[in-house]
Structures are given as structure tokens and as C-alpha cells.
Motif scaffolding. Structure first.
Motif, short mmCIF file in Angstrom:
data_model
loop_
_atom_site.label_atom_id
_atom_site.label_comp_id
_atom_site.label_asym_id
_atom_site.label_seq_id
_atom_site.Cartn_x
_atom_site.Cartn_y
_atom_site.Cartn_z
N ALA A 53 15.77 -10.59 -0.82
CA ALA A 53 14.72 -11.29 -1.58
C ALA A 53 14.36 -10.52 -2.85
CB ALA A 53 13.49 -11.50 -0.70
N LEU A 54 14.26 -9.19 -2.77
CA LEU A 54 13.97 -8.39 -3.97
C LEU A 54 15.09 -8.51 -4.99
CD1 LEU A 54 12.36 -5.12 -2.56
CD2 LEU A 54 11.33 -6.71 -4.20
N LEU A 55 16.33 -8.52 -4.53
CA LEU A 55 17.46 -8.68 -5.44
C LEU A 55 17.42 -10.05 -6.12
CD1 LEU A 55 20.07 -7.57 -6.62
CD2 LEU A 55 21.27 -8.50 -4.62
N GLU A 56 17.11 -11.09 -5.35
CA GLU A 56 17.00 -12.43 -5.92
C GLU A 56 15.87 -12.49 -6.95
OE1 GLU A 56 15.95 -16.98 -4.47
OE2 GLU A 56 16.64 -15.54 -2.98
N ASN A 102 12.70 -22.45 -8.97
CA ASN A 102 12.89 -23.65 -8.15
C ASN A 102 13.08 -23.36 -6.67
OD1 ASN A 102 12.74 -25.48 -10.32
ND2 ASN A 102 14.85 -25.01 -10.87
N GLY A 103 13.11 -22.11 -6.29
CA GLY A 103 13.34 -21.76 -4.89
C GLY A 103 12.05 -21.75 -4.08
N ASP A 104 12.16 -21.22 -2.88
CA ASP A 104 11.04 -21.14 -1.93
C ASP A 104 10.21 -19.89 -2.24
OD1 ASP A 104 9.31 -21.08 0.24
OD2 ASP A 104 10.89 -20.83 1.73
N ILE A 105 9.18 -20.06 -3.04
CA ILE A 105 8.35 -18.92 -3.46
C ILE A 105 7.68 -18.26 -2.27
CG2 ILE A 105 6.30 -18.24 -4.79
CD1 ILE A 105 7.07 -20.43 -6.83
N ASP A 106 7.07 -19.06 -1.40
CA ASP A 106 6.38 -18.48 -0.24
C ASP A 106 7.35 -17.80 0.72
OD1 ASP A 106 3.83 -19.22 -1.13
OD2 ASP A 106 4.02 -21.21 -0.24
N GLY A 107 8.54 -18.35 0.88
CA GLY A 107 9.55 -17.74 1.73
C GLY A 107 10.01 -16.40 1.16
N MET A 108 10.19 -16.37 -0.17
CA MET A 108 10.58 -15.11 -0.82
C MET A 108 9.48 -14.07 -0.64
SD MET A 108 11.53 -14.24 -4.79
CE MET A 108 12.98 -15.24 -4.91
N TRP A 109 8.22 -14.49 -0.82
CA TRP A 109 7.11 -13.56 -0.65
C TRP A 109 7.07 -13.02 0.77
CZ3 TRP A 109 4.12 -10.50 -3.28
CH2 TRP A 109 3.02 -9.91 -2.63
N THR A 110 7.27 -13.88 1.74
CA THR A 110 7.25 -13.46 3.15
C THR A 110 8.32 -12.40 3.40
OG1 THR A 110 6.37 -15.59 3.87
CG2 THR A 110 7.50 -14.27 5.53
N ASP A 111 9.51 -12.62 2.84
CA ASP A 111 10.58 -11.63 3.02
C ASP A 111 10.27 -10.33 2.31
OD1 ASP A 111 12.05 -13.38 4.57
OD2 ASP A 111 13.34 -14.03 2.93
N ILE A 112 9.76 -10.41 1.10
CA ILE A 112 9.45 -9.20 0.33
C ILE A 112 8.29 -8.44 0.97
CG2 ILE A 112 8.47 -8.37 -1.86
CD1 ILE A 112 10.19 -10.49 -3.26
N ASN A 113 7.29 -9.16 1.42
CA ASN A 113 6.07 -8.57 1.98
C ASN A 113 6.21 -8.36 3.49
OD1 ASN A 113 3.34 -7.69 1.82
ND2 ASN A 113 2.68 -9.67 2.57
N HIS A 114 7.30 -7.76 3.92
CA HIS A 114 7.60 -7.60 5.34
C HIS A 114 6.57 -6.78 6.10
CE1 HIS A 114 9.02 -3.75 3.92
NE2 HIS A 114 9.13 -3.35 5.17
N ASP A 115 5.81 -5.96 5.40
CA ASP A 115 4.80 -5.13 6.07
C ASP A 115 3.41 -5.77 6.07
OD1 ASP A 115 4.13 -4.86 3.41
OD2 ASP A 115 4.17 -2.68 3.40
N ASN A 116 3.32 -7.00 5.55
CA ASN A 116 2.06 -7.77 5.49
C ASN A 116 0.96 -7.05 4.72
OD1 ASN A 116 3.08 -9.97 7.00
ND2 ASN A 116 2.78 -8.78 8.88
#
Length: 129
Positions: free
Chosen positions: A37-40, A83-97
Motif C-alpha cells: 500500500a505504501l508503494l502504491e 480512483n482506487g480504494d482510499i479507505d482500504g489503502m489507509w487500512t493497510d498503511i495504518n496496520h497499527d491503528n
């Protein structure tokens, strides 16, 4: 001596090892998702607007705190027409909540340069602003 080796063979200890192995695999999968997700995110920013630091402060971190939360992340990507899934990307990036993304997580090299520049400004002047 012998009692310790017997304990390793009990069903409870095998279950504990299996549970630890599963947790390690889950943690590895989360880190792999985060890295992807960070790479994307990085790639998208570089394709759109050029220098990462300028894009970061222009679209995401307008207070120049070098960190953003979910709201700033969503607003920035939306304004760049992602155009992608912003919330999904955030969830992956923010793995530690933590609900924080620091600039140096996005671009470690430019983050280091920014920090060094701020220190230099602080030593030469009253501050970087």
C-alpha cells in the motif's frame, strides 16, 4: 532436564507454538500489505505531482506537522483524483491503528533531509519558518 523436554511435547505447548506461528504469519501478511500500500501511495504521488515533499505538504499535510491522519489522507487523495480504494489503502498503511502516517514512512530519504534542514535552520536562525 528431562522434565523440560517432556513439557515441549505436551499438546498445550504444541498449541502455543502453533498459535505463535499463526500470529507471526498474520503479522507478516499485515506488513506485506502495508508495504504494498505504501508503494502504491508513493508511486501515485510521484506520477501525479513530482517531488514528494511538495506534494505531501500541498495536498496532505497543510500544517507541516510531517504527519497526517485518515481525514487528511482521504482529502489529499481525493483532491488528486485517486480512483482506487482510499479507505482500504489507509487500512493497510495504518496496520497499527495509530491513525497517523508520518512523512518519513512515505519517503525516508526526503524525510531525513527535511529533518536535517529543519535542524540547520534552527541552529542558524530562530527556526525553519
Amino acid at each position: 532436564g528431562d522434565e523440560a523436554s517432556v513439557d515441549l511435547l505436551t499438546p498445550t505447548s504444541r498449541l502455543g507454538r502453533r498459535t505463535a506461528c499463526i500470529k507471526n504469519k498474520q503479522a507478516s501478511a499485515r506488513l506485506a500489505s502495508r508495504s504494498k500500500a505504501l508503494l502504491e501511495f508513493r508511486s501515485f504521488l510521484l506520477e501525479r505531482k513530482g517531488p514528494m515533499l511538495r506534494t505531501w505538504f500541498s495536498f496532505f499535510d497543510k500544517t507541516q506537522a510531517a504527519r497526517i491522519g485518515h481525514k487528511e489522507f482521504r482529502t489529499g487523495l481525493s483532491s488528486l483524483r485517486y480512483n482506487g480504494d482510499i479507505d482500504g489503502m489507509w487500512t493497510d498503511i495504518n496496520h497499527d491503528n495509530s491513525d497517523e502516517l508520518f512523512f518519513d514512512e512515505v519517503d525516508a530519504e526526503q524525510g531525513k533531509l527535511r529533518t536535517e534542514f529543519r535542524r540547520w535552520c534552527g541552529s542558524q536562525f530562530e527556526g525553519p519558518r
